[in-house]
Write a protein that holds these residues in place. Structure first.
Motif, PDB file in Angstrom:
ATOM      1  N   LEU A   1       0.821  -1.211   0.000  1.00 62.69           N
ATOM      2  CA  LEU A   1       0.000   0.000   0.000  1.00 62.69           C
ATOM      3  C   LEU A   1       0.856   1.263   0.000  1.00 62.69           C
ATOM      4  CD1 LEU A   1      -2.837  -1.061   2.445  1.00 62.69           C
ATOM      5  CD2 LEU A   1      -2.966  -0.784  -0.035  1.00 62.69           C
ATOM      6  N   ALA A   2       1.983   1.237   0.726  1.00 63.97           N
ATOM      7  CA  ALA A   2       2.887   2.402   0.736  1.00 63.97           C
ATOM      8  C   ALA A   2       3.480   2.619  -0.651  1.00 63.97           C
ATOM      9  CB  ALA A   2       3.995   2.192   1.768  1.00 63.97           C
ATOM     10  N   SER A   3       3.825   1.539  -1.318  1.00 67.75           N
ATOM     11  CA  SER A   3       4.377   1.631  -2.669  1.00 67.75           C
ATOM     12  C   SER A   3       3.344   2.211  -3.631  1.00 67.75           C
ATOM     13  CB  SER A   3       4.820   0.248  -3.134  1.00 67.75           C
ATOM     14  OG  SER A   3       5.144   0.246  -4.491  1.00 67.75           O
ATOM     15  N   LYS A   4       2.092   1.784  -3.519  1.00 65.67           N
ATOM     16  CA  LYS A   4       1.030   2.307  -4.381  1.00 65.67           C
ATOM     17  C   LYS A   4       0.815   3.797  -4.125  1.00 65.67           C
ATOM     18  CE  LYS A   4      -2.719   0.029  -5.013  1.00 65.67           C
ATOM     19  NZ  LYS A   4      -3.681  -0.892  -5.567  1.00 65.67           N
ATOM     20  N   LYS A   5       0.887   4.193  -2.863  1.00 71.42           N
ATOM     21  CA  LYS A   5       0.685   5.599  -2.508  1.00 71.42           C
ATOM     22  C   LYS A   5       1.787   6.461  -3.113  1.00 71.42           C
ATOM     23  CE  LYS A   5      -0.879   8.374   1.284  1.00 71.42           C
ATOM     24  NZ  LYS A   5      -2.212   8.611   0.770  1.00 71.42           N
ATOM     25  N   ARG A   6       3.051   6.016  -3.002  1.00 73.91           N
ATOM     26  CA  ARG A   6       4.182   6.760  -3.591  1.00 73.91           C
ATOM     27  C   ARG A   6       4.016   6.877  -5.101  1.00 73.91           C
ATOM     28  NH1 ARG A   6       7.315   3.794  -0.062  1.00 73.91           N
ATOM     29  NH2 ARG A   6       7.904   2.340  -1.705  1.00 73.91           N
TER      30      ARG A   6
END
Length: 133
Positions: free
Chosen positions: A115-120
């Motif tokens: 999810l953090a990767s998608k947000k970035r």
């Protein structure tokens, strides 16, 4: 597992060993084969029999018998002792409970990382728009 009962139920077969050894091999029956009928054994509980079928299923023949052979020594007595030890180790390893099934699913840390990767990635894409002056 009642080892005393199991020892009485064992079927002992002897035959001539294979391999080098000259005349000694040709005249002595030092190869030992122990056969235990797991399905009919009174020394094993029902749960232990089920566990043995689970863990040692590939070692059982079509009638549910477990066979152990030893011909490593010139002495039938020594080979019998080794075969008994090997059979006991197999049975002790075979009667343990099967591993418990665990619930499948993603680990929480992996989900957070994804999810953090998608947000970035989303922030990068959002920065590509037109700029107002």
């Amino acid at each position: 597992m009642n080892w005393d009962i199991i020892e009485r139920e064992l079927e002992l077969r002897t035959s001539r060993s294979s391999g080098a050894g000259g005349q000694h091999v040709n005249k002595t029956e030092s190869r030992v084969e122990l056969v235990l009928d797991v399905e009919a054994s009174q020394g094993l509980s029902r749960r232990e029999r089920d566990n043995i079928r689970f863990h040692l299923g590939n070692r059982l023949d079509g009638q549910g018998r477990l066979s152990v052979t030893d011909q490593s020594d010139r002495s039938q007595h020594t080979n019998r002792k080794r075969a008994l030890d090997h059979l006991r180790q197999l049975l002790e390893r075979g009667i343990r409970n099967p591993p418990k099934k665990r619930k499948a699913g993603a680990f929480k840390a992996n989900s957070r990382k994804r999810l953090a990767s998608k947000k970035r990635r989303g922030e990068i894409k959002a920065g590509r728009g037109k700029i107002d002056f």
